[in-house]
Design an enzyme around this catalytic site. Sequence first.
Site, mmCIF file in Angstrom:
data_model
loop_
_atom_site.group_PDB
_atom_site.id
_atom_site.type_symbol
_atom_site.label_atom_id
_atom_site.label_comp_id
_atom_site.label_asym_id
_atom_site.label_seq_id
_atom_site.Cartn_x
_atom_site.Cartn_y
_atom_site.Cartn_z
ATOM 1 N N LYS A 40 -56.901 -7.580 -0.390
ATOM 2 C CA LYS A 40 -55.450 -7.456 -0.298
ATOM 3 C C LYS A 40 -54.710 -8.457 -1.181
ATOM 4 O O LYS A 40 -53.568 -8.807 -0.924
ATOM 5 C CB LYS A 40 -55.003 -7.595 1.158
ATOM 6 N N CYS A 41 -55.347 -8.903 -2.234
ATOM 7 C CA CYS A 41 -54.770 -9.886 -3.146
ATOM 8 C C CYS A 41 -54.066 -9.155 -4.293
ATOM 9 O O CYS A 41 -54.462 -8.051 -4.673
ATOM 10 C CB CYS A 41 -55.899 -10.774 -3.694
#
Length: 167
Positions: A40-41
């Site tokens: 989720k970066c």
Amino acid sequence: MATKEPESVYELSIEDAKGNNLALSQYKDKVLLIVNVASKCGMTNSNYTELNELYNRYKDKGLEILAFPCNQFGDEEPGTNDQITDFVCTRFKSEFPIFNKIEVNGENASPLYKFLKKGKWGIFGDDIQWNFAKFLVDKNGQAVQRYYPTTSPLTLEHDIKNLLNIS
């Protein structure tokens, strides 16, 4: 009695995403690119896309990419190992191995990361600063280069080719 410090990554064992213990000695004589990853970066898409490109280009020439999920930076890898593996293999079609979720900093840091970080890196100390920090390991199991999280994987190609003895 003090534990002997490892002299190469090949002396260490790690857990795969299923919890199986694996000796890193199975990668002996390979060039390794070791990366702490997150799903989720903001850098997830570009890193996985470029890591796949490098892997597809050089896996048959002796490159192995080892991806270690880590949730220490902004809770950007909250999933289970199965969720992470499914995400990476489905969304990015990655073929390189994804390992057990680990910590890369602090008391509970993986012995692999303790070895990789030992004493010679980083203007802010040895700690990993964010997701997608990269370590290039030579065929002797020695970390020869550390790259910041913002470093594009494709910019490592020259260094990888040098270690693989490809002109």
